[in-house]
Design a protein around this motif. Structure first.
Motif, PDB file in Angstrom:
ATOM      1  N   THR A  63       0.838  -1.199   0.000  1.00 17.74           N
ATOM      2  CA  THR A  63       0.000   0.000   0.000  1.00 17.74           C
ATOM      3  C   THR A  63       0.873   1.248   0.000  1.00 17.74           C
ATOM      4  OG1 THR A  63      -1.909   1.029   1.068  1.00 17.74           O
ATOM      5  CG2 THR A  63      -0.220   0.148   2.524  1.00 17.74           C
ATOM      6  N   GLY A  64       0.259   2.380  -0.276  1.00 20.67           N
ATOM      7  CA  GLY A  64       0.991   3.654  -0.244  1.00 20.67           C
ATOM      8  C   GLY A  64       2.166   3.653  -1.202  1.00 20.67           C
ATOM      9  N   THR A  65       3.311   4.042  -0.688  1.00 23.32           N
ATOM     10  CA  THR A  65       4.520   4.093  -1.511  1.00 23.32           C
ATOM     11  C   THR A  65       5.430   2.913  -1.216  1.00 23.32           C
ATOM     12  OG1 THR A  65       5.535   5.537   0.128  1.00 23.32           O
ATOM     13  CG2 THR A  65       4.481   6.606  -1.759  1.00 23.32           C
ATOM     14  N   GLY A  66       4.840   1.722  -1.162  1.00 22.17           N
ATOM     15  CA  GLY A  66       5.611   0.510  -0.945  1.00 22.17           C
ATOM     16  C   GLY A  66       5.562  -0.023   0.459  1.00 22.17           C
ATOM     17  N   ASP A  67       4.585   0.407   1.232  1.00 23.96           N
ATOM     18  CA  ASP A  67       4.474  -0.033   2.622  1.00 23.96           C
ATOM     19  C   ASP A  67       3.686  -1.336   2.729  1.00 23.96           C
ATOM     20  OD1 ASP A  67       5.708   2.335   3.613  1.00 23.96           O
ATOM     21  OD2 ASP A  67       3.807   3.389   3.340  1.00 23.96           O
ATOM     22  N   PRO A  68       3.990  -2.133   3.772  1.00 19.81           N
ATOM     23  CA  PRO A  68       3.114  -3.255   4.076  1.00 19.81           C
ATOM     24  C   PRO A  68       1.743  -2.707   4.477  1.00 19.81           C
ATOM     25  CG  PRO A  68       5.199  -3.462   5.246  1.00 19.81           C
ATOM     26  CD  PRO A  68       5.147  -2.077   4.658  1.00 19.81           C
ATOM     27  N   PRO A  69       0.680  -3.460   4.307  1.00 22.36           N
ATOM     28  CA  PRO A  69      -0.646  -2.974   4.696  1.00 22.36           C
ATOM     29  C   PRO A  69      -0.749  -2.768   6.204  1.00 22.36           C
ATOM     30  CG  PRO A  69      -0.744  -5.286   4.121  1.00 22.36           C
ATOM     31  CD  PRO A  69       0.640  -4.828   3.795  1.00 22.36           C
ATOM     32  N   ASP A  70      -1.743  -1.987   6.602  1.00 22.81           N
ATOM     33  CA  ASP A  70      -1.949  -1.709   8.028  1.00 22.81           C
ATOM     34  C   ASP A  70      -2.040  -2.987   8.851  1.00 22.81           C
ATOM     35  OD1 ASP A  70      -1.955   1.001   7.433  1.00 22.81           O
ATOM     36  OD2 ASP A  70      -4.146   1.157   7.425  1.00 22.81           O
TER      37      ASP A  70
ATOM     38  N   PHE B 162       3.193  -6.912  12.889  1.00 26.48           N
ATOM     39  CA  PHE B 162       4.016  -8.075  12.569  1.00 26.48           C
ATOM     40  C   PHE B 162       5.394  -7.637  12.064  1.00 26.48           C
ATOM     41  CE2 PHE B 162       5.566 -11.163   9.440  1.00 26.48           C
ATOM     42  CZ  PHE B 162       5.612 -12.308  10.221  1.00 26.48           C
ATOM     43  N   VAL B 163       5.416  -6.690  11.137  1.00 30.54           N
ATOM     44  CA  VAL B 163       6.680  -6.207  10.569  1.00 30.54           C
ATOM     45  C   VAL B 163       7.553  -5.597  11.662  1.00 30.54           C
ATOM     46  CG1 VAL B 163       7.709  -4.513   8.986  1.00 30.54           C
ATOM     47  CG2 VAL B 163       5.801  -5.929   8.231  1.00 30.54           C
ATOM     48  N   LYS B 164       6.944  -4.831  12.534  1.00 31.58           N
ATOM     49  CA  LYS B 164       7.705  -4.237  13.643  1.00 31.58           C
ATOM     50  C   LYS B 164       8.299  -5.324  14.536  1.00 31.58           C
ATOM     51  CE  LYS B 164       7.376  -0.986  17.458  1.00 31.58           C
ATOM     52  NZ  LYS B 164       6.544  -0.072  18.226  1.00 31.58           N
TER      53      LYS B 164
ATOM     54  N   GLY C 192       3.723 -11.850  -2.986  1.00 33.29           N
ATOM     55  CA  GLY C 192       3.594 -10.411  -2.808  1.00 33.29           C
ATOM     56  C   GLY C 192       2.666  -9.848  -3.864  1.00 33.29           C
ATOM     57  N   LEU C 193       1.815  -8.922  -3.460  1.00 33.56           N
ATOM     58  CA  LEU C 193       0.900  -8.266  -4.385  1.00 33.56           C
ATOM     59  C   LEU C 193       1.319  -6.812  -4.546  1.00 33.56           C
ATOM     60  CD1 LEU C 193      -2.535  -9.488  -2.976  1.00 33.56           C
ATOM     61  CD2 LEU C 193      -1.008 -10.655  -4.572  1.00 33.56           C
ATOM     62  N   GLY C 194       1.201  -6.309  -5.749  1.00 32.65           N
ATOM     63  CA  GLY C 194       1.549  -4.916  -5.987  1.00 32.65           C
ATOM     64  C   GLY C 194       1.138  -4.479  -7.373  1.00 32.65           C
ATOM     65  N   ASP C 195       1.542  -3.290  -7.718  1.00 25.61           N
ATOM     66  CA  ASP C 195       1.230  -2.694  -9.005  1.00 25.61           C
ATOM     67  C   ASP C 195       2.549  -2.219  -9.612  1.00 25.61           C
ATOM     68  OD1 ASP C 195       0.486  -0.956 -11.103  1.00 25.61           O
ATOM     69  OD2 ASP C 195      -1.348  -0.366 -10.076  1.00 25.61           O
ATOM     70  N   SER C 196       2.901  -2.776 -10.756  1.00 23.93           N
ATOM     71  CA  SER C 196       4.193  -2.457 -11.372  1.00 23.93           C
ATOM     72  C   SER C 196       4.289  -1.016 -11.861  1.00 23.93           C
ATOM     73  CB  SER C 196       4.485  -3.416 -12.519  1.00 23.93           C
ATOM     74  OG  SER C 196       3.490  -3.306 -13.522  1.00 23.93           O
ATOM     75  N   GLU C 197       3.183  -0.286 -11.798  1.00 22.92           N
ATOM     76  CA  GLU C 197       3.217   1.134 -12.140  1.00 22.92           C
ATOM     77  C   GLU C 197       3.938   1.937 -11.051  1.00 22.92           C
ATOM     78  OE1 GLU C 197       1.764   2.620 -14.963  1.00 22.92           O
ATOM     79  OE2 GLU C 197       1.451   0.584 -15.688  1.00 22.92           O
ATOM     80  N   TYR C 198       4.122   1.330  -9.871  1.00 27.23           N
ATOM     81  CA  TYR C 198       4.761   2.011  -8.751  1.00 27.23           C
ATOM     82  C   TYR C 198       6.215   1.572  -8.613  1.00 27.23           C
ATOM     83  CZ  TYR C 198       0.161   3.619  -7.345  1.00 27.23           C
ATOM     84  OH  TYR C 198      -1.064   4.228  -7.319  1.00 27.23           O
TER      85      TYR C 198
ATOM     86  N   GLY D 209       5.680  -4.610   0.063  1.00 26.05           N
ATOM     87  CA  GLY D 209       5.137  -5.149   1.313  1.00 26.05           C
ATOM     88  C   GLY D 209       5.589  -6.585   1.525  1.00 26.05           C
ATOM     89  N   GLY D 210       5.468  -7.394   0.503  1.00 23.75           N
ATOM     90  CA  GLY D 210       5.909  -8.782   0.572  1.00 23.75           C
ATOM     91  C   GLY D 210       7.421  -8.911   0.623  1.00 23.75           C
TER      92      GLY D 210
END
Length: 157
Positions: A60-67, A72-74, A95-101, A107-108
Motif C-alpha cells: 500500500t501507499g509508496t511501498g508499505d506493508p498494509p496496516d 508483525f513487521v515491527k 507479494g501483491l503490488g502494481d508495477s506502475e509504482y 510489502g511482501g
C-alpha cells in the motif's frame, strides 16, 4: 489432510480473497489451510509453528506493508531476535503490488527479506503478482494459486 498455516496481510481485501482461493484449492490437493489475517497473532505462533507457512501480502501507499501487517513487521524487525529465530519455518510468499509504482510488491519483499534473515527457508520462490491497470482479483487469484500449485502436488519439505 496435511495442515499448513496461511496468513494474509491486506489493505483493501485482495490478499484476503487470494488467500481464501488458495485455501479452497488446497483442499482438492489434500491440504487444509489454517487461514488467518496476519494481525490475528493470538491465533497462531510462528515461533512454534511446525507446518509449512504460506503468506499473501499486499502493498500500500509508496511501498508499505498494509496496516494489518504493521505490528508483525515491527515485531520481526526487533534487532534482538537471533538469526536462527525462524530456522524451523518453511514458507512460500506471494507479494501483491502494481508495477506502475516504484516499490512494486515491497510489502511482501520486506517480510520475505526479514524471514530469510531470521533463518526461515523458502519451499518455493517468492512470487510477485501484478495488479496493474485492468487486472481483476480473479486473475491475481490464479497467479497466487499457480505460485503454490507445484508444492500442493507433492509433500512439503
Amino acid at each position: 489432510m496435511r495442515r499448513f498455516l496461511l496468513l494474509y496481510a491486506t489493505q483493501r481485501g485482495q490478499a484476503k480473497a487470494i488467500a481464501e482461493e488458495i485455501s479452497e484449492q488446497a483442499v482438492s490437493h489434500g491440504f487444509s489451510a489454517d487461514l488467518h489475517c496476519i494481525s490475528e497473532s493470538e491465533k497462531y505462533d510462528l515461533k512454534t509453528e511446525t507446518g509449512p507457512l504460506v503468506m499473501v501480502v499486499s502493498t500500500t501507499g509508496t511501498g508499505d506493508p498494509p496496516d494489518t501487517a504493521r505490528k508483525f513487521v515491527k515485531e520481526i524487525h526487533n534487532k534482538t531476535l537471533p538469526t536462527d529465530y525462524f530456522a524451523h519455518l518453511q514458507y512460500g510468499l506471494l507479494g501483491l503490488g502494481d508495477s506502475e509504482y516504484t516499490y512494486f510488491c515491497n510489502g511482501g519483499k520486506v517480510i520475505d527479506k526479514r524471514l530469510q534473515e531470521l533463518g526461515a527457508q523458502r519451499f518455493y520462490d517468492t512470487g510477485h503478482a501484478d495488479d496493474c491497470v485492468g487486472r481483476k482479483t480473479k486473475h491475481l487469484c490464479l497467479q497466487g494459486i499457480q505460485v503454490f500449485k507445484f508444492q500442493f502436488q507433492k509433500p512439503f519439505g
